[in-house]
Motif scaffolding. Structure first.
Motif, short mmCIF file in Angstrom:
data_model
loop_
_atom_site.label_atom_id
_atom_site.label_comp_id
_atom_site.label_asym_id
_atom_site.label_seq_id
_atom_site.Cartn_x
_atom_site.Cartn_y
_atom_site.Cartn_z
N ALA A 612 17.64 41.36 47.35
CA ALA A 612 17.60 40.81 45.99
C ALA A 612 16.25 41.09 45.34
N ALA A 613 15.14 40.90 46.14
CA ALA A 613 13.81 41.15 45.58
C ALA A 613 13.64 42.62 45.24
N LEU A 614 14.15 43.52 46.11
CA LEU A 614 14.07 44.96 45.84
C LEU A 614 14.87 45.32 44.59
N LYS A 615 16.03 44.70 44.46
CA LYS A 615 16.85 44.97 43.27
C LYS A 615 16.12 44.52 42.00
N ASP A 616 15.50 43.34 42.07
CA ASP A 616 14.75 42.85 40.90
C ASP A 616 13.62 43.81 40.54
N ARG A 617 12.86 44.29 41.57
CA ARG A 617 11.74 45.20 41.30
C ARG A 617 12.25 46.51 40.68
N ARG A 618 13.36 47.01 41.17
CA ARG A 618 13.89 48.25 40.61
C ARG A 618 14.34 48.06 39.16
N GLN A 619 14.92 46.89 38.89
CA GLN A 619 15.30 46.61 37.50
C GLN A 619 14.06 46.53 36.61
N GLU A 620 12.99 45.88 37.14
CA GLU A 620 11.74 45.80 36.36
C GLU A 620 11.15 47.18 36.15
N LEU A 621 11.21 48.06 37.21
CA LEU A 621 10.69 49.42 37.08
C LEU A 621 11.48 50.19 36.03
N SER A 622 12.80 50.04 36.07
CA SER A 622 13.62 50.74 35.08
C SER A 622 13.26 50.31 33.67
N ALA A 623 13.05 48.98 33.50
CA ALA A 623 12.66 48.49 32.17
C ALA A 623 11.29 49.02 31.77
N ALA A 624 10.33 49.08 32.74
CA ALA A 624 8.99 49.59 32.43
C ALA A 624 9.03 51.08 32.09
N GLN A 625 9.84 51.87 32.82
CA GLN A 625 9.95 53.30 32.53
C GLN A 625 10.56 53.53 31.14
N ILE A 626 11.51 52.68 30.81
CA ILE A 626 12.11 52.80 29.47
C ILE A 626 11.06 52.53 28.39
N LYS A 627 10.20 51.52 28.63
CA LYS A 627 9.13 51.22 27.67
C LYS A 627 8.16 52.38 27.54
N VAL A 628 7.77 52.98 28.71
CA VAL A 628 6.82 54.11 28.68
C VAL A 628 7.40 55.25 27.85
N GLU A 629 8.67 55.58 28.12
CA GLU A 629 9.30 56.67 27.37
C GLU A 629 9.40 56.32 25.89
N LYS A 630 9.67 55.07 25.63
CA LYS A 630 9.81 54.63 24.23
C LYS A 630 8.46 54.76 23.51
N TYR A 631 7.36 54.29 24.18
CA TYR A 631 6.04 54.37 23.54
C TYR A 631 5.62 55.82 23.36
N LYS A 632 5.87 56.66 24.37
CA LYS A 632 5.49 58.07 24.25
C LYS A 632 6.23 58.74 23.09
N ALA A 633 7.51 58.46 23.01
CA ALA A 633 8.31 59.06 21.94
C ALA A 633 7.83 58.59 20.58
N THR A 634 7.46 57.31 20.50
CA THR A 634 7.00 56.77 19.21
C THR A 634 5.69 57.43 18.79
N LEU A 635 4.71 57.54 19.74
CA LEU A 635 3.42 58.16 19.41
C LEU A 635 3.60 59.63 19.07
N SER A 636 4.46 60.32 19.81
CA SER A 636 4.70 61.73 19.51
C SER A 636 5.30 61.89 18.12
N GLY A 637 6.21 60.99 17.77
CA GLY A 637 6.82 61.05 16.44
C GLY A 637 5.81 60.80 15.34
N LEU A 638 4.88 59.86 15.58
CA LEU A 638 3.86 59.55 14.57
C LEU A 638 2.92 60.75 14.38
N GLU A 639 2.51 61.38 15.51
CA GLU A 639 1.63 62.54 15.40
C GLU A 639 2.33 63.68 14.66
N GLN A 640 3.59 63.87 14.94
CA GLN A 640 4.34 64.91 14.23
C GLN A 640 4.45 64.57 12.74
N GLU A 641 4.55 63.27 12.47
CA GLU A 641 4.64 62.85 11.07
C GLU A 641 3.35 63.16 10.33
#
Length: 1012
Positions: A612-641
């Motif tokens: 259960a603890a491993l599952k929770d950590r993997r879910q947290e990692l997935s959420a963190a990776q989604i945030k990283v990709e989201k922030y990178k995409a946002t900054l890249s879009g702003l620079e392109q703008e």
């Protein structure tokens, strides 16, 4: 009725909602509801009755029913019952109430009823179960849901109450025609009295009176015909004389009319001369004068028009010069309008450049603010990856420490089988001990009476034979004593010379001496009583020992069967011990297994927690990776703008035509917008003004030319009219000379008279025609009366004679009419009298028939007779089963008071009350009657299946009777009968194919569990 579903919540011991799906139970035809005393079994059928009728056997409305029925740990109660009625229509009844804030107060009972139609529950207007089942609540609990203590009620009802029940169930009141017959008899008697009263008014109506009136009418009609002919002849003569008088009066009027016409003739001739002068003058001068007048009027209009056009010409010329002056002033600016337009376009581009520069600042700030957040979530992602790696290593370690699950399952199955076998062995030993104790008790009954268990029947039969012989000897002694007493009586009554009643002898030499035999008779009676008492006690002992012998044999057989089962179980247990093959554990000690099992459970828990603890950590990692990709995409879009904004600014600067970027470098967007608006307004003003002035000048020039042309045409028209007026003046002068008028004024005076020529000409013509017609009519009337012998006095005499004849005729007409009406009235009344007499005979005959019916239906005798037939039919149906249950020893019948009796075939078929039946026999009789009544109701309602509940009775049956009862109940399934049994006897569970068990839990209340 066929139950489908029941749910109970908050009722008596039912705390939580409990449900019963009757479809799982009724398909077996026989099912049971079992449980210990107080578990809530009877509450099930009470809930059904309460939902259908709002009534219960335990409590009435005055006993705070809803409070006492509500579970003390519940705040609301709800009963839902679904079933099919006899028409196979599906219904749902709901009863519910709640507890108020005060604990002892509840809301009123609310009951609702629904029917399943069109795939939905539709509410009914009434929630009375009697409308659906066609049974009142008392009869429902006697025939369908039979509660505890009520099973024998139908059997032991008084005759009147039972008849009333049969009347209601089978709707026998439809045969109670007594009130209807009484009502019809009252109506019939009322009609007889009315007919008598009506016939009393026809005493003066007879055949003789009607014939006399017809003869009077015939004579009066002949007289009336003669008088009509005389009156008609006189009326013809009067018409001729009246015509002569009318012609003389008309001649006098016509003479006066001709005189009037002659007096008026000169005036008509003068009027005709004036009319001729007017017509000739009008014909010659009217058209010329009218044309001249028209030309003068046109001349005046053209003169006025020339003056108006001259004024308009001067005004239009002035306005044209003014507009041309304005046009010359704005022409210089209008020639530079293209420059102004390019400047406006440049201002639009400059405003766009300023907006893009502001957007660039905003995007740059967002990029600077977003970079720290990206760094933060990337660090969190790294930490989570490290934590997941550590948890995976920990989980691998725990899985390696886990024990073998297969061993645990095998061991647990072995120990469970061992516990089951040991429990069954202990139960059988306990049952054997109880049965052996019961066997000892039954054997003690025989030994206490000095009877052998195997020979008791023979011993009792020998005693019965001995008592029968004693009774026979005593009867013989009693007969001898009675003969001796009778002979003594004969001897005492013998007299010499009188014949003996036995032998006829007249002499009696040796008299029999009488002795008192009453003492011996009393002694014999006491002995017979003792013998009969012994026989009765012997019969009771026989029944008692028969029952005890059966129990003894059954329990012996059960002990033998249990002993066999015990040996078989012990053999199975020994075989089971041989299957134990685990060296680390003991077959007799379960503690190592329990410790091993506990260790495994601990390991399993640790593994589950780690996973259960491993599952929770993997879910947290997935959420963190989604945030990283989201922030990178946002900054890249702003620079392109930013790149896009710079490119757009450079492209826009190259499009400038008039203005330069450095000229407005320090100006704000609002200033540029204001300057752009001013330039656009100036362009709009120049375009609109130039266009408006150009159109106005062109329009004024066109208008000036049109006015000038119209003025020239008006002058030419004036000259032409002047020439025409000169020509008409010369024509008028010539006509004046021709008709001899001095001037035009005389002509105008004649024409001004305004004579109505057609009307005056018509008056003159009508006068001439009417004058000639009057002269002609005067000549004709004079010729008509030339040969007339009319005399006024003779005419007046004829009038008076005609008046008298007419009065006489009217009198005869009234007389004949009166006679006709009287004859018609007598004829109608005579027909009415005949119809009334015929109706009186029919109603008198109906009265005798109604009297016969009244005697037949008096006191509901016919209904009671029909009720007796139904009860006899019930007995016939019930006896089909009751004979078999009682081994053909008993049957049911109905006495004259509609009360049940029993025919005892063991005692010469004598009848006795059903109250003398034992408890088991009463149950059997009640069961058979209930089945017969249910079968009759099923036939009456044309139902495919029938159902009823039994809440008692099986504890009173012995083993053999129980078998017979169960065979009967099981056979009912093939007859589409369904029986539900409620009992606390545990032995019945094995004999019922489908059942539920009710358990009253201290914390949860009554719980329902399905068995089998």
């Amino acid at each position: 009725m066929l139950p489908l579903y029941l749910s109970i919540e908050g009722l008596y011991s039912y705390q939580k909602k409990q449900e019963i799906d009757f479809t799982k139970l009724t398909e077996a035809g026989l099912f049971g509801i079992f449980g210990k005393v107080g578990s809530g079994k009877s509450s099930i059928i009470e809930a059904i009755s309460f939902a259908l009728y709002g009534e219960t056997e335990r409590l009435n409305k005055q006993e705070k029913r809803t409070y006492n029925m509500l579970n003390l740990q519940s705040d609301n109660a709800c009963i839902v019952f679904e079933f099919y009625n006899f028409e196979q229509r599906k219904f749902r009844f709901v009863a519910q109430w709640k507890r108020r804030k005060r604990f002892e107060e509840t809301t009123p009972l609310e009951r609702y009823a629904y029917e399943w139609k069109d795939d939905q529950w539709l509410p009914l207007t009434s929630a009375d179960g009697a409308d659906i089942t066609r049974l009142t609540y008392p009869n429902f609990r006697r025939t369908i849901i039979i509660p505890q203590g009520q099973f024998k009620e139908f059997l032991e009802l008084r005759g009147k109450d039972r008849s009333d029940m049969i009347k209601e169930i089978f709707n026998l009141n439809r045969f109670d025609l007594g009130p209807k017959v009484s009502h019809l008899q009252r109506q019939n008697n009322s009609k007889i009295e009315l007919l008598k009263g009506a016939l009393s008014g026809f005493e003066s109506v007879s055949t003789e009176i009607l014939q006399t009136k017809k003869e009077e009418l015939a004579k009066a009609q002949v007289d009336l015909h003669t008088l009509k002919e005389e009156t008609a002849n006189l009326e013809t003569e009067l018409s001729r004389m009246a015509e002569s008088k009318r012609l003389r009066a008309e001649l006098h009027n016509k003479q006066q009319e001709v005189t009037s016409y002659r007096d008026e003739q000169p005036k008509i001739l003068q009027q005709e001369q004036e009319l001729n002068t007017f017509e000739s003058t009008q014909q010659a001068f009217k058209e010329v004068l009218q044309h001249t007048q028209m030309l003068n009027k046109e001349k005046e209009q053209v003169t006025l028009k020339i003056q108006q056009l001259t004024t308009r010409k001067e005004e239009t010329l002035s306005r044209l010069e003014e507009q041309e002056s304005h046009w010359k002033k704005i022409e210089i600016d209008y020639q530079q309008i293209e420059k102004f337009r390019r400047e406006c376009e440049d201002l639009k581009l400059l405003i766009y450049i300023v907006q893009q520069q502001e957007q660039k600042k905003t995007v740059s700030k967002r990029i600077e603010d977003g970079k720290p957040h990206l760094i933060k979530v990337q660090e969190n992602e790294r930490i989570l990856l490290e934590s997941i790696r550590e948890n995976e290593e920990k989980l691998d370690t725990l899985k390696h420490k886990k024990v073998d699950t297969a061993i645990l399952l095998a061991l647990e199955g072995w120990y469970q089988t061992q516990d089951t076998l040991l429990g069954k062995i202990a139960d059988i030993k306990q049952q054997v001990a109880v049965l052996e104790a019961d066997i000892a008790v039954e054997a003690g009954r025989f030994t206490s009476k000095n009877l052998g268990i195997d020979t008791w029947e023979e011993q009792l039969r020998q005693l019965e034979v001995q008592y029968q012989r004693q009774l026979l000897d005593l009867q013989k002694e009693e007969t001898q004593l009675q003969v001796q007493a009778k002979l003594s009586e004969f001897a005492d009554n013998l007299s010499d010379g009188q014949p003996c009643p036995l032998c006829g002898s007249l002499e009696h030499p040796m008299h029999l001496e009488s002795s008192d035999v009453s003492h011996w008779e009393n002694e014999l009676r006491l002995k017979k009583g003792d013998v009969n008492h012994n026989l009765l006690v012997l019969k009771e002992n026989f029944q008692e020992f028969t029952h005890a012998g059966i129990l003894f044999k059954e329990k012996k057989a059960q002990v033998q069967q249990l002993t066999t089962s015990l040996a078989l179980l012990q053999s199975h247990y020994a075989d089971h011990l041989l299957t134990f093959c685990w060296d680390d554990f003991s077959a007799n000690d379960k503690e190592p297994f329990l410790s091993y099992k506990s260790k495994n459970q601990t390991a399993e828990t640790a593994i589950k927690n780690a996973e259960a603890a491993l599952k929770d950590r993997r879910q947290e990692l997935s959420a963190a990776q989604i945030k990283v990709e989201k922030y990178k995409a946002t900054l890249s879009g702003l620079e392109q703008e930013l790149v896009v904004i710079d490119s757009l600014v450079q492209q826009t600067e190259r499009q400038l035509q008039v203005l330069k970027p450095h000229e407005i470098a320090q100006q704000k967007e609002s200033t540029l917008l204001s300057r752009k608006q001013q330039t656009e307004n100036r362009i709009t003003y120049l375009e609109d003004s130039y266009k408006s002035l150009t159109e106005t000048i062109q329009r004024l020039k066109t208008e000036f030319a049109a006015i000038n042309g119209e003025r020239t045409a008006a002058k030419e028209q004036f000259h032409h009219l002047y020439q025409q007026l000169g020509t008409k003046q010369a024509e008028i002068s010539a006509l004046l000379k021709e008709f001899g008028y001095s001037d035009i004024i005389q002509v105008q005076q004649i024409l001004q008279k305004q004579l109505n020529v057609p009307q005056i000409r018509s008056v003159i013509q009508d006068f001439n025609v009417n004058f000639q017609v009057a002269l002609q009519q005067l000549a004709e009337l004079t010729a008509k009366i030339a040969n007339d012998d009319y005399q006024e006095n003779l005419y007046q005499e004829k009038i008076e004679l005609f008046r008298l004849k007419k009065e006489e005729l009217e009198l005869h007409i009234r007389i004949v009419g009166a006679l006709e009406r009287e004859c018609s009235h007598l004829l109608v009344e005579f027909e009415k009298k005949e119809r009334l007499l015929e109706e009186y005979e029919q109603i008198s005959s109906r009265k005798s028939n109604l009297t016969m019916l009244e005697n037949l239906f008096r006191g509901a005798g016919f209904v009671n007779y029909v009720s007796s037939i139904h009860l006899q039919r019930l007995c016939e149906i019930a006896n089909l089963r009751f004979h078999r249950l009682t081994r053909n020893n008993l049957s049911l019948t109905i006495n004259e008071s509609n009360e049940f009796e029993v025919i005892d075939y063991l005692n010469n078929g004598f009848r006795r009350s059903v109250k003398t039946l034992s408890g088991g026999q009463s149950f059997q009789a009640s069961l058979c009657l209930a089945l017969a009544l249910a079968e009759s109701i099923q036939t009456l309602n044309k139902a495919d299946k029938n159902f009823f509940f039994i809440d008692e009775g099986f504890g009173t049956q012995d083993a053999e009777s129980m078998n017979t009862v169960f065979e009967t109940l099981q056979y009912l399934h093939r007859e589409n009968r369904i029986v539900g049994i409620i009992s606390h006897v545990e032995e019945l569970k094995e004999r019922i194919p489908r059942a539920v068990n009710v358990v009253n839990d201290h914390d949860k209340g009554s719980q329902i569990n399905y068995l089998n």
